[in-house]
Design an enzyme around this catalytic site. Structure first.
Site, PDB file in Angstrom:
ATOM      1  NE  ARG A  13      51.638  18.433 -15.373  1.00 45.27           N
ATOM      2  CZ  ARG A  13      52.615  19.309 -15.139  1.00 45.27           C
ATOM      3  NH1 ARG A  13      53.509  19.574 -16.068  1.00 45.27           N
ATOM      4  NH2 ARG A  13      52.705  19.908 -13.980  1.00 45.27           N
TER       5      ARG A  13
ATOM      6  CG  HIS B 271      49.616  23.240 -11.228  1.00 45.64           C
ATOM      7  ND1 HIS B 271      49.678  21.913 -10.846  1.00 45.64           N
ATOM      8  CD2 HIS B 271      50.871  23.558 -11.654  1.00 45.64           C
ATOM      9  CE1 HIS B 271      50.902  21.454 -11.036  1.00 45.64           C
ATOM     10  NE2 HIS B 271      51.648  22.426 -11.519  1.00 45.64           N
TER      11      HIS B 271
ATOM     12  CD  GLN C  31      53.785  24.637  -8.392  1.00 45.51           C
ATOM     13  OE1 GLN C  31      54.198  23.795  -9.174  1.00 45.51           O
ATOM     14  NE2 GLN C  31      54.565  25.219  -7.497  1.00 45.51           N
TER      15      GLN C  31
ATOM     16  CG  ASP D 267      53.169  29.985 -14.401  1.00 43.98           C
ATOM     17  OD1 ASP D 267      54.197  29.371 -14.769  1.00 43.98           O
ATOM     18  OD2 ASP D 267      52.009  29.537 -14.566  1.00 43.98           O
TER      19      ASP D 267
ATOM     20  CB  CYS E 278      54.832  26.942 -10.489  1.00 43.83           C
ATOM     21  SG  CYS E 278      54.573  27.656 -12.122  1.00 43.83           S
TER      22      CYS E 278
ATOM     23  NE  ARG F 157      54.008  20.612  -7.112  1.00 39.70           N
ATOM     24  CZ  ARG F 157      53.843  20.281  -8.398  1.00 39.70           C
ATOM     25  NH1 ARG F 157      54.636  20.779  -9.324  1.00 39.70           N
ATOM     26  NH2 ARG F 157      52.856  19.496  -8.776  1.00 39.70           N
TER      27      ARG F 157
HETATM   28  N1   CP Z   1      55.649  23.246 -11.549  1.00 34.23           N
HETATM   29  C1   CP Z   1      55.386  22.159 -12.305  1.00 34.23           C
HETATM   30  O1   CP Z   1      54.264  21.651 -12.355  1.00 34.23           O
HETATM   31  O2   CP Z   1      56.465  21.684 -12.986  1.00 34.23           O
HETATM   32  P1   CP Z   1      56.463  20.540 -14.079  1.00 34.23           P
HETATM   33  O3   CP Z   1      55.758  21.079 -15.283  1.00 34.23           O
HETATM   34  O4   CP Z   1      57.916  20.266 -14.320  1.00 34.23           O
HETATM   35  O5   CP Z   1      55.737  19.346 -13.522  1.00 34.23           O
HETATM   36  N1  NVA Z   2      51.092  27.763 -16.340  1.00 31.29           N
HETATM   37  C1  NVA Z   2      52.127  26.800 -16.627  1.00 31.29           C
HETATM   38  C2  NVA Z   2      52.470  26.023 -15.398  1.00 31.29           C
HETATM   39  C3  NVA Z   2      53.570  25.026 -15.570  1.00 31.29           C
HETATM   40  C4  NVA Z   2      53.867  24.272 -14.322  1.00 31.29           C
HETATM   41  C5  NVA Z   2      51.659  25.874 -17.726  1.00 31.29           C
HETATM   42  O1  NVA Z   2      50.505  25.454 -17.699  1.00 31.29           O
HETATM   43  O2  NVA Z   2      52.446  25.578 -18.628  1.00 31.29           O
END
Ligand code: CP
Ligand code: NVA
Length: 331
Positions: free
Chosen positions: A111, A138, A141, A234, A277, A316
């Site tokens: 990540r 992502h 997700q 989101d 998400c 997830r």
């Molecule tokens: N939806 C998602 O990726 O959540 P986190 O940022 O908590 O991993």
């Molecule tokens: N678009 C958001 C998704 C978080 C799961 C971000 O990147 O912060």
């Protein structure tokens, strides 16, 4: 009996373009089977002695815990490696760290910020690498999102998903590809300033032509959500974009998912679910919402019976388990 596609053995998932339409569906079907198996009380050994590195540059609740428990549930181990605690790209080149991790672990969930980073890890580590969120995509997700749609409606093809909000963020980009691959109708309701990259939009539209789905951008949210079965939003300010907060709030206020927008689908009380998400700014429990009120979604919608956000969050885990098993285990 569980089955998975041997063609996925050893494969990375950096974007949803890395799997065929059929492979994406097989991963979702495997995740549904793994969920039923876990619900039946089975904690198996499918990932016995498989070790997965969780290399995280950004914070996470769901992706980190879901991945960690997915692998431990099946007898493997997961090691959380925060960017601040390893040498990735600071005291040691990314390529060197990747080669070390590839000697020690069976796979890497990454990540972070740049898509180029996850691509580099996949290129040089010698083990499967999964994208647990970058600025651009992502994919783990969206597998869970599509699984949730399938659980709710029994099908994906032909369903209409309206994404409402920041139309060019990682989640919007990935949903666009995922819905197109699934033969769904995807409408990205976003202001002109946040329209997705034209090349990616064209790619998604070409995919949709193959599957009988459709992909379009609509600036008027009330018009865009008509006929939607899934309303999705989101955060308005993604991780790493905090400096743009004020401008985003100004642009996106008219795109809040509230009950009026749900009514505009024409499906409230029928085939309509709400997905997000998460994390979500829906109430007054965070500093952001204490200052600004509910942002992308109101409490009324977030807490409504048709909101499936916690099923989605649970999924997830099942979808990442399906990815790990498919990539790391011989059938
Ligand atoms: N939806 C998602 O990726 O959540 P986190 O940022 O908590 O991993
Ligand atoms: N678009 C958001 C998704 C978080 C799961 C971000 O990147 O912060």
């Amino acid at each position: 009996m569980l089955t998975w596609n041997p063609a996925l053995r050893g494969r990375s998932l950096l974007t949803l373009l890395d799997v065929t339409h059929a492979e994406m569906q097989e991963l979702i079907d495997l995740a549904i089977a793994l969920k039923a198996r876990r619900r039946a009380g089975v904690r198996g050994q499918l990932l016995f002695r498989r070790h997965i590195a969780l290399v995280f540059e950004k914070s996470s609740t769901r992706t980190r815990t879901a991945a960690s428990i997915a692998v431990r549930d099946e007898g493997g181990t997961a090691e959380y490696l925060s960017r601040n605690e390893i040498h990735l790209g600071s005291k040691e080149s990314v390529a060197d760290t990747a080669r070390v991790l590839g000697r020690v672990f069976d796979g890497i969930l990454f990540r972070g910020y740049e898509q180029a980073m996850v691509e580099k890890l996949a290129k040089v580590s010698g083990v499967p690498v999964w994208n647990g969120l970058t600025d651009a995509f992502h994919p783990t997700q969206v597998l869970a999102d599509l699984m949730t749609v399938q659980e709710c409606f029994g099908r994906l093809a032909g369903m209409k998903l309206a994404y409402v909000g920041d139309g060019r963020n990682n989640v919007a980009n990935t949903l666009m590809l995922g819905c197109a691959k699934a033969g769904m109708h995807y409408v990205n309701c976003t202001p002109p300033e946040l329209t997705p990259d034209p090349a990616l939009l064209a790619t998604a539209q070409a995919l949709a032509r193959e599957t009988g789905g459709s992909v379009r951008v609509e600036h008027d949210p009330v018009c865009g959500v008509q006929g939607a079965n899934v309303l999705y939003t989101d955060v308005w300010v993604s991780m790493g974009e905090e400096a743009q907060k004020e401008a985003r709030l100004r642009l996106l206020r008219p795109y809040q998912v509230n009950l009026n927008l749900c009514r505009a689908t024409g499906n409230l009380g029928g085939e309509l679910i709400f997905l997000h998400c998460l994390p979500a700014f829906h109430d007054h429990q965070t500093q952001m919402t204490r200052e600004s009120g509910a942002l992308e979604v109101t409490d009324e919608v977030f807490e409504a019976p048709f909101s499936r956000v916690f099923d989605e969050a649970e999924n997830r885990m099942h979808t990442m388990k399906a990815l790990f098993v498919s990539a790391l285990v011989d059938q």
